[in-house]
Scaffold this active site. Sequence first.
Site, mmCIF file in Angstrom:
data_model
loop_
_atom_site.group_PDB
_atom_site.id
_atom_site.type_symbol
_atom_site.label_atom_id
_atom_site.label_comp_id
_atom_site.label_asym_id
_atom_site.label_seq_id
_atom_site.Cartn_x
_atom_site.Cartn_y
_atom_site.Cartn_z
ATOM 1 N N ARG A 3 0.845 -1.203 0.000
ATOM 2 C CA ARG A 3 0.000 0.000 0.000
ATOM 3 C C ARG A 3 0.877 1.249 0.000
ATOM 4 N NH1 ARG A 3 -2.226 -3.511 3.372
ATOM 5 N NH2 ARG A 3 -4.349 -4.260 3.061
ATOM 6 N N ASN A 10 -0.975 7.841 -5.563
ATOM 7 C CA ASN A 10 -2.262 8.237 -4.985
ATOM 8 C C ASN A 10 -2.208 9.514 -4.153
ATOM 9 O OD1 ASN A 10 -3.329 6.072 -6.234
ATOM 10 N ND2 ASN A 10 -3.685 4.841 -4.405
ATOM 11 N N ILE A 33 -10.811 5.934 0.662
ATOM 12 C CA ILE A 33 -10.556 4.479 0.609
ATOM 13 C C ILE A 33 -9.253 4.206 -0.147
ATOM 14 C CG2 ILE A 33 -11.807 3.918 -1.532
ATOM 15 C CD1 ILE A 33 -13.146 1.595 0.176
ATOM 16 N N SER A 34 -8.730 5.234 -0.871
ATOM 17 C CA SER A 34 -7.502 5.067 -1.652
ATOM 18 C C SER A 34 -6.305 4.851 -0.732
ATOM 19 C CB SER A 34 -7.228 6.320 -2.491
ATOM 20 O OG SER A 34 -8.347 6.650 -3.238
ATOM 21 N N ASP A 66 -11.197 -4.465 6.882
ATOM 22 C CA ASP A 66 -10.426 -5.231 7.871
ATOM 23 C C ASP A 66 -11.361 -5.968 8.834
ATOM 24 O OD1 ASP A 66 -7.999 -4.267 6.789
ATOM 25 O OD2 ASP A 66 -8.388 -2.351 7.777
ATOM 26 N N ARG A 69 -12.948 -8.865 6.866
ATOM 27 C CA ARG A 69 -11.998 -9.994 6.785
ATOM 28 C C ARG A 69 -11.868 -10.681 8.134
ATOM 29 N NH1 ARG A 69 -8.142 -6.571 3.312
ATOM 30 N NH2 ARG A 69 -8.674 -7.317 1.242
ATOM 31 N N HIS A 93 -4.699 0.801 8.244
ATOM 32 C CA HIS A 93 -5.131 -0.131 7.196
ATOM 33 C C HIS A 93 -3.939 -0.598 6.365
ATOM 34 C CE1 HIS A 93 -7.593 -2.093 4.206
ATOM 35 N NE2 HIS A 93 -7.035 -1.373 3.253
ATOM 36 N N MET A 144 -13.507 -4.371 -1.644
ATOM 37 C CA MET A 144 -13.391 -2.941 -1.316
ATOM 38 C C MET A 144 -14.717 -2.239 -1.603
ATOM 39 S SD MET A 144 -11.031 -0.039 -3.067
ATOM 40 C CE MET A 144 -11.388 -0.646 -4.670
HETATM 41 N N1 LIG Z 1 -9.307 0.819 1.964
HETATM 42 C C1 LIG Z 1 -9.559 -0.387 1.483
HETATM 43 O O1 LIG Z 1 -10.163 -1.238 2.135
HETATM 44 C C2 LIG Z 1 -9.089 -0.752 0.108
HETATM 45 C C3 LIG Z 1 -9.261 -2.071 -0.356
HETATM 46 C C4 LIG Z 1 -8.854 -2.367 -1.665
HETATM 47 C C5 LIG Z 1 -8.279 -1.385 -2.452
HETATM 48 N N2 LIG Z 1 -8.105 -0.146 -1.944
HETATM 49 C C6 LIG Z 1 -7.514 0.926 -2.754
HETATM 50 O O2 LIG Z 1 -8.484 1.425 -3.662
HETATM 51 C C7 LIG Z 1 -7.844 1.959 -4.814
HETATM 52 C C8 LIG Z 1 -8.417 1.380 -6.083
HETATM 53 O O3 LIG Z 1 -8.146 -0.012 -6.146
HETATM 54 P P1 LIG Z 1 -8.561 -0.884 -7.414
HETATM 55 O O4 LIG Z 1 -8.176 -2.278 -7.166
HETATM 56 O O5 LIG Z 1 -9.993 -0.587 -7.740
HETATM 57 O O6 LIG Z 1 -7.590 -0.245 -8.518
HETATM 58 P P2 LIG Z 1 -7.766 -0.190 -10.076
HETATM 59 O O7 LIG Z 1 -6.400 0.060 -10.623
HETATM 60 O O8 LIG Z 1 -8.550 -1.383 -10.548
HETATM 61 O O9 LIG Z 1 -8.699 1.080 -10.318
HETATM 62 C C9 LIG Z 1 -8.224 2.387 -10.136
HETATM 63 C C10 LIG Z 1 -9.129 3.317 -10.936
HETATM 64 O O10 LIG Z 1 -8.774 4.686 -10.658
HETATM 65 C C11 LIG Z 1 -8.828 5.412 -11.883
HETATM 66 N N3 LIG Z 1 -7.990 6.607 -11.770
HETATM 67 C C12 LIG Z 1 -6.655 6.705 -12.004
HETATM 68 N N4 LIG Z 1 -6.245 7.976 -11.816
HETATM 69 C C13 LIG Z 1 -7.331 8.708 -11.460
HETATM 70 C C14 LIG Z 1 -7.537 10.091 -11.160
HETATM 71 N N5 LIG Z 1 -6.544 10.962 -11.204
HETATM 72 N N6 LIG Z 1 -8.776 10.484 -10.808
HETATM 73 C C15 LIG Z 1 -9.790 9.612 -10.755
HETATM 74 N N7 LIG Z 1 -9.654 8.292 -11.062
HETATM 75 C C16 LIG Z 1 -8.436 7.852 -11.400
HETATM 76 C C17 LIG Z 1 -8.345 4.422 -12.932
HETATM 77 O O11 LIG Z 1 -8.798 4.782 -14.209
HETATM 78 C C18 LIG Z 1 -9.005 3.115 -12.445
HETATM 79 O O12 LIG Z 1 -10.291 2.957 -12.986
HETATM 80 C C19 LIG Z 1 -6.359 1.659 -4.617
HETATM 81 O O13 LIG Z 1 -5.763 2.775 -3.997
HETATM 82 C C20 LIG Z 1 -6.380 0.496 -3.654
HETATM 83 O O14 LIG Z 1 -5.182 0.354 -2.960
HETATM 84 C C21 LIG Z 1 -8.504 0.187 -0.699
HETATM 85 O O1 LIG Z 2 -4.831 -2.184 -2.226
HETATM 86 C C1 LIG Z 2 -4.225 -2.863 -1.379
HETATM 87 O O2 LIG Z 2 -2.991 -2.818 -1.222
HETATM 88 C C2 LIG Z 2 -4.981 -3.833 -0.507
HETATM 89 C C3 LIG Z 2 -6.260 -3.283 0.031
HETATM 90 O O3 LIG Z 2 -6.086 -2.188 0.867
HETATM 91 C C4 LIG Z 2 -7.011 -4.357 0.775
HETATM 92 O O4 LIG Z 2 -7.094 -4.275 2.003
HETATM 93 O O5 LIG Z 2 -7.492 -5.281 0.115
#
Ligand SMILES: NC(=O)c1ccc[n+]([C@@H]2O[C@H](COP(=O)([O-])OP(=O)(O)OC[C@H]3O[C@@H](n4cnc5c(N)ncnc54)[C@H](O)[C@@H]3O)[C@@H](O)[C@H]2O)c1
Ligand SMILES: O=C(O)C[C@H](O)C(=O)O
Length: 242
Positions: A3, A10, A33-34, A66, A69, A93, A144
């Site tokens: 992350r 991000n 959430i990012s 979390d 899970r 996280h 997510m």
């Molecule tokens: N907090 C949580 O529980 C949790 C869990 C899983 C993932 N995440 C995070 O969520 C985010 C997205 O994960 P994902 O698997 O969907 O990734 P992904 O790569 O599948 O999707 C990311 C999306 O963001 C878009 N994007 C890129 N730059 C952008 C911008 N400047 N403005 C707006 N949109 C933009 C992309 O086009 C893409 O559609 C990641 O940061 C990931 O780490 C958080």
């Molecule tokens: O995007 C990640 O690195 C993992 C995500 O935060 C998750 O908890 O699944």
Amino acid sequence: MTRDDLFKINAGIVRDLVTGVAKFCPKAFVLVISNPVNSTVPIAAEVLKSHNVFDATRLFGVTSLDVVRASTFVSEVVGGSPTDYKVPVVGGHSGETIVPLLSQITPSVEIPSDKLDALVNRIQFGGDEVVKAKDGTGSATLSMAYAGFKFAESLLRALGGETGIVEPTYVYLPGVKGGEEVQKAVGGLEFFAVPVELGPTGAVQATNPLPQANEYEQGLLEAAKKGLSVNIVKGVEFISKL
Ligand SMILES: NC(=O)c1ccc[n+]([C@@H]2O[C@H](COP(=O)([O-])OP(=O)(O)OC[C@H]3O[C@@H](n4cnc5c(N)ncnc54)[C@H](O)[C@@H]3O)[C@@H](O)[C@H]2O)c1
Ligand SMILES: O=C(O)C[C@H](O)C(=O)O
């Protein structure tokens, strides 16, 4: 990719989106959430502060996954269904900053001591497991989405007047009622996830489950505090050193 590796990409995206919030909808509720959430929430707070519109009761780091899970993996160990168990998860996280308080599961369950380390590790690193399995094609996208939906729905219900809604979330402790007590218990960290009661104005009351943590969990908390302090400074400095 961890992350923290996501920080470079991000951090700037969150900064720019939250700048838009500060300028055009400063009263919005912001759910971050990012990743890395441990740093992106401090970035959001710094941006809002720099525009003099920061209200900690409207800024949330989404850590619901979390808890989802934790209840799933607990049910795999002790039987039953994930929805049977409520597992408090505090801290941050990512990896060791995720601290499941298994001694406070409701209803109370006994985790066999030979399964404890593996269970905690799976809860802490479940997200990394998915990222590795997807091998560069994203993260736990659907879970997510579920976690984000769950948190957003709870907040909307609370804003609509429903009472007694409590969700785990990573908040700016000095700005949330009850947060100062948590902050003292975590060595002064400004951001930490705890169960927070949501209400018509956002975060209305942080609860502090830390005094009841057992010795094993105190050890986990020490490691989490070290990791979090680095992550928080990294987020704050990303904005303050601009
Ligand atoms: N907090 C949580 O529980 C949790 C869990 C899983 C993932 N995440 C995070 O969520 C985010 C997205 O994960 P994902 O698997 O969907 O990734 P992904 O790569 O599948 O999707 C990311 C999306 O963001 C878009 N994007 C890129 N730059 C952008 C911008 N400047 N403005 C707006 N949109 C933009 C992309 O086009 C893409 O559609 C990641 O940061 C990931 O780490 C958080
Ligand atoms: O995007 C990640 O690195 C993992 C995500 O935060 C998750 O908890 O699944």
